[in-house]
Design a protein around this motif. Sequence first.
Motif, PDB file in Angstrom:
ATOM      1  N   VAL A 139       0.837  -1.200   0.000  1.00  0.00           N
ATOM      2  CA  VAL A 139       0.000   0.000   0.000  1.00  0.00           C
ATOM      3  C   VAL A 139       0.871   1.249   0.000  1.00  0.00           C
ATOM      4  O   VAL A 139       1.908   1.303   0.677  1.00  0.00           O
ATOM      5  N   ARG A 140       0.442   2.250  -0.736  1.00  0.00           N
ATOM      6  CA  ARG A 140       1.132   3.542  -0.778  1.00  0.00           C
ATOM      7  C   ARG A 140       0.158   4.629  -0.357  1.00  0.00           C
ATOM      8  O   ARG A 140      -0.957   4.717  -0.873  1.00  0.00           O
ATOM      9  N   LEU A 141       0.555   5.468   0.604  1.00  0.00           N
ATOM     10  CA  LEU A 141      -0.258   6.593   1.058  1.00  0.00           C
ATOM     11  C   LEU A 141       0.337   7.886   0.515  1.00  0.00           C
ATOM     12  O   LEU A 141       1.511   8.172   0.750  1.00  0.00           O
ATOM     13  N   VAL A 142      -0.461   8.654  -0.212  1.00  0.00           N
ATOM     14  CA  VAL A 142       0.020   9.889  -0.836  1.00  0.00           C
ATOM     15  C   VAL A 142      -0.916  11.042  -0.484  1.00  0.00           C
ATOM     16  O   VAL A 142      -2.021  10.842   0.016  1.00  0.00           O
ATOM     17  N   LYS A 143      -0.447  12.244  -0.762  1.00  0.00           N
ATOM     18  CA  LYS A 143      -1.269  13.431  -0.570  1.00  0.00           C
ATOM     19  C   LYS A 143      -0.741  14.532  -1.487  1.00  0.00           C
ATOM     20  O   LYS A 143       0.473  14.653  -1.694  1.00  0.00           O
ATOM     21  N   ASP A 144      -1.645  15.332  -2.026  1.00  0.00           N
ATOM     22  CA  ASP A 144      -1.279  16.434  -2.910  1.00  0.00           C
ATOM     23  C   ASP A 144      -0.276  17.368  -2.234  1.00  0.00           C
ATOM     24  O   ASP A 144      -0.411  17.699  -1.047  1.00  0.00           O
ATOM     25  N   GLU A 145       0.725  17.797  -2.986  1.00  0.00           N
ATOM     26  CA  GLU A 145       1.810  18.599  -2.417  1.00  0.00           C
ATOM     27  C   GLU A 145       1.308  19.883  -1.780  1.00  0.00           C
ATOM     28  O   GLU A 145       1.717  20.245  -0.662  1.00  0.00           O
ATOM     29  N   GLU A 146       0.430  20.608  -2.459  1.00  0.00           N
ATOM     30  CA  GLU A 146      -0.058  21.874  -1.914  1.00  0.00           C
ATOM     31  C   GLU A 146      -0.860  21.670  -0.631  1.00  0.00           C
ATOM     32  O   GLU A 146      -0.813  22.507   0.273  1.00  0.00           O
ATOM     33  N   THR A 147      -1.580  20.552  -0.557  1.00  0.00           N
ATOM     34  CA  THR A 147      -2.314  20.249   0.669  1.00  0.00           C
ATOM     35  C   THR A 147      -1.343  20.033   1.818  1.00  0.00           C
ATOM     36  O   THR A 147      -1.544  20.541   2.929  1.00  0.00           O
ATOM     37  N   LYS A 148      -0.279  19.288   1.555  1.00  0.00           N
ATOM     38  CA  LYS A 148       0.738  19.055   2.589  1.00  0.00           C
ATOM     39  C   LYS A 148       1.400  20.360   3.011  1.00  0.00           C
ATOM     40  O   LYS A 148       1.641  20.581   4.209  1.00  0.00           O
ATOM     41  N   ILE A 149       1.685  21.216   2.056  1.00  0.00           N
ATOM     42  CA  ILE A 149       2.323  22.493   2.357  1.00  0.00           C
ATOM     43  C   ILE A 149       1.419  23.353   3.229  1.00  0.00           C
ATOM     44  O   ILE A 149       1.865  23.941   4.222  1.00  0.00           O
ATOM     45  N   ARG A 150       0.142  23.425   2.881  1.00  0.00           N
ATOM     46  CA  ARG A 150      -0.790  24.230   3.683  1.00  0.00           C
ATOM     47  C   ARG A 150      -0.881  23.709   5.120  1.00  0.00           C
ATOM     48  O   ARG A 150      -0.934  24.493   6.077  1.00  0.00           O
ATOM     49  N   GLU A 151      -0.889  22.401   5.274  1.00  0.00           N
ATOM     50  CA  GLU A 151      -0.968  21.812   6.613  1.00  0.00           C
ATOM     51  C   GLU A 151       0.278  22.129   7.433  1.00  0.00           C
ATOM     52  O   GLU A 151       0.182  22.441   8.628  1.00  0.00           O
ATOM     53  N   VAL A 152       1.454  22.058   6.802  1.00  0.00           N
ATOM     54  CA  VAL A 152       2.699  22.370   7.510  1.00  0.00           C
ATOM     55  C   VAL A 152       2.761  23.851   7.845  1.00  0.00           C
ATOM     56  O   VAL A 152       3.209  24.237   8.939  1.00  0.00           O
ATOM     57  N   MET A 153       2.301  24.708   6.939  1.00  0.00           N
ATOM     58  CA  MET A 153       2.265  26.146   7.203  1.00  0.00           C
ATOM     59  C   MET A 153       1.423  26.439   8.440  1.00  0.00           C
ATOM     60  O   MET A 153       1.805  27.246   9.300  1.00  0.00           O
ATOM     61  N   LYS A 154       0.294  25.755   8.538  1.00  0.00           N
ATOM     62  CA  LYS A 154      -0.613  25.967   9.665  1.00  0.00           C
ATOM     63  C   LYS A 154      -0.063  25.365  10.956  1.00  0.00           C
ATOM     64  O   LYS A 154      -0.036  26.025  12.003  1.00  0.00           O
ATOM     65  N   ARG A 164       3.017  24.356  11.752  1.00  0.00           N
ATOM     66  CA  ARG A 164       4.361  24.753  12.185  1.00  0.00           C
ATOM     67  C   ARG A 164       4.623  26.250  12.036  1.00  0.00           C
ATOM     68  O   ARG A 164       5.747  26.697  12.247  1.00  0.00           O
ATOM     69  N   ASN A 165       3.586  26.962  11.649  1.00  0.00           N
ATOM     70  CA  ASN A 165       3.686  28.422  11.518  1.00  0.00           C
ATOM     71  C   ASN A 165       4.841  28.826  10.599  1.00  0.00           C
ATOM     72  O   ASN A 165       5.690  29.647  10.949  1.00  0.00           O
ATOM     73  N   LEU A 166       4.867  28.231   9.418  1.00  0.00           N
ATOM     74  CA  LEU A 166       5.924  28.503   8.449  1.00  0.00           C
ATOM     75  C   LEU A 166       5.353  29.183   7.207  1.00  0.00           C
ATOM     76  O   LEU A 166       4.169  29.035   6.885  1.00  0.00           O
ATOM     77  N   GLU A 167       6.214  29.914   6.504  1.00  0.00           N
ATOM     78  CA  GLU A 167       5.841  30.458   5.203  1.00  0.00           C
ATOM     79  C   GLU A 167       5.842  29.334   4.166  1.00  0.00           C
ATOM     80  O   GLU A 167       6.399  28.254   4.407  1.00  0.00           O
ATOM     81  N   HIS A 168       5.236  29.615   3.020  1.00  0.00           N
ATOM     82  CA  HIS A 168       5.077  28.584   1.983  1.00  0.00           C
ATOM     83  C   HIS A 168       6.414  27.961   1.589  1.00  0.00           C
ATOM     84  O   HIS A 168       6.543  26.724   1.537  1.00  0.00           O
ATOM     85  N   LYS A 169       7.413  28.789   1.327  1.00  0.00           N
ATOM     86  CA  LYS A 169       8.712  28.284   0.888  1.00  0.00           C
ATOM     87  C   LYS A 169       9.358  27.409   1.947  1.00  0.00           C
ATOM     88  O   LYS A 169       9.919  26.338   1.644  1.00  0.00           O
TER      89      LYS A 169
END
Length: 205
Positions: free
Chosen positions: A125-140, A142-147
């Motif tokens: 089994v492989r678990l994946v997620k859209d890159e932008e979704t992952k980025i938005r979650e990390v931004m929220k 971990r309080n980080l900017e997009h880059k």
Amino acid sequence: MAVITISKEFGTESEKVASQAAKKLGYEYIGEQLIAEIAKELHVSESEAEMFRKTSQSRILRFVDRYTCSIVQKVVDREYGCLDDKNYYETTKKLVLNVYEAGNAIILGWGGQCILRGNPNTLHVRLVKDEETKIREVMKNRNLEHKAAKAFIEREEGDLKAYIEHYFNEDWNAAHLYDLIIDMGKISVEQAVDLICDNLKHKDQ
């Protein structure tokens, strides 16, 4: 008697999926606890085995003599040398194969999809997620900017990619390694667990 391997991208709630699927199926869940088994096999501490795993995955440090003895103590009862890359890989492979022989287990990570590739009674089994979704979650979270959030994810996933490339000469995203690919950006953990269990039933038929 079957074994499920789960490979995951960052932020896919893989531990929840693996542990809940194991509970539903009555399987053993093999995740980070495998580190302790590797440490036991190699007669080193769990933290040393973990450090070795991380550095060998990222390929930032190769364990030549000038690094090895400063990071990993000499293996007990071994007169010469220290823990090396080949020894680590062979031990991991042996332990994964032992889990396979015992059956009824879910292995999260460790290149299980490569070690057990082609073996009967396995579901990869492989678990994946859209890159932008992952980025938005990390931004929220971990309080980080997009880059910065994107760079953080790339570092986390880079270790995993390098592990599969280094030890198995495979691309961790290659579809041929998996029986089931689940987009965790579109479904819940519970739905993913149901998908895994349903596919295991079909695999057994």
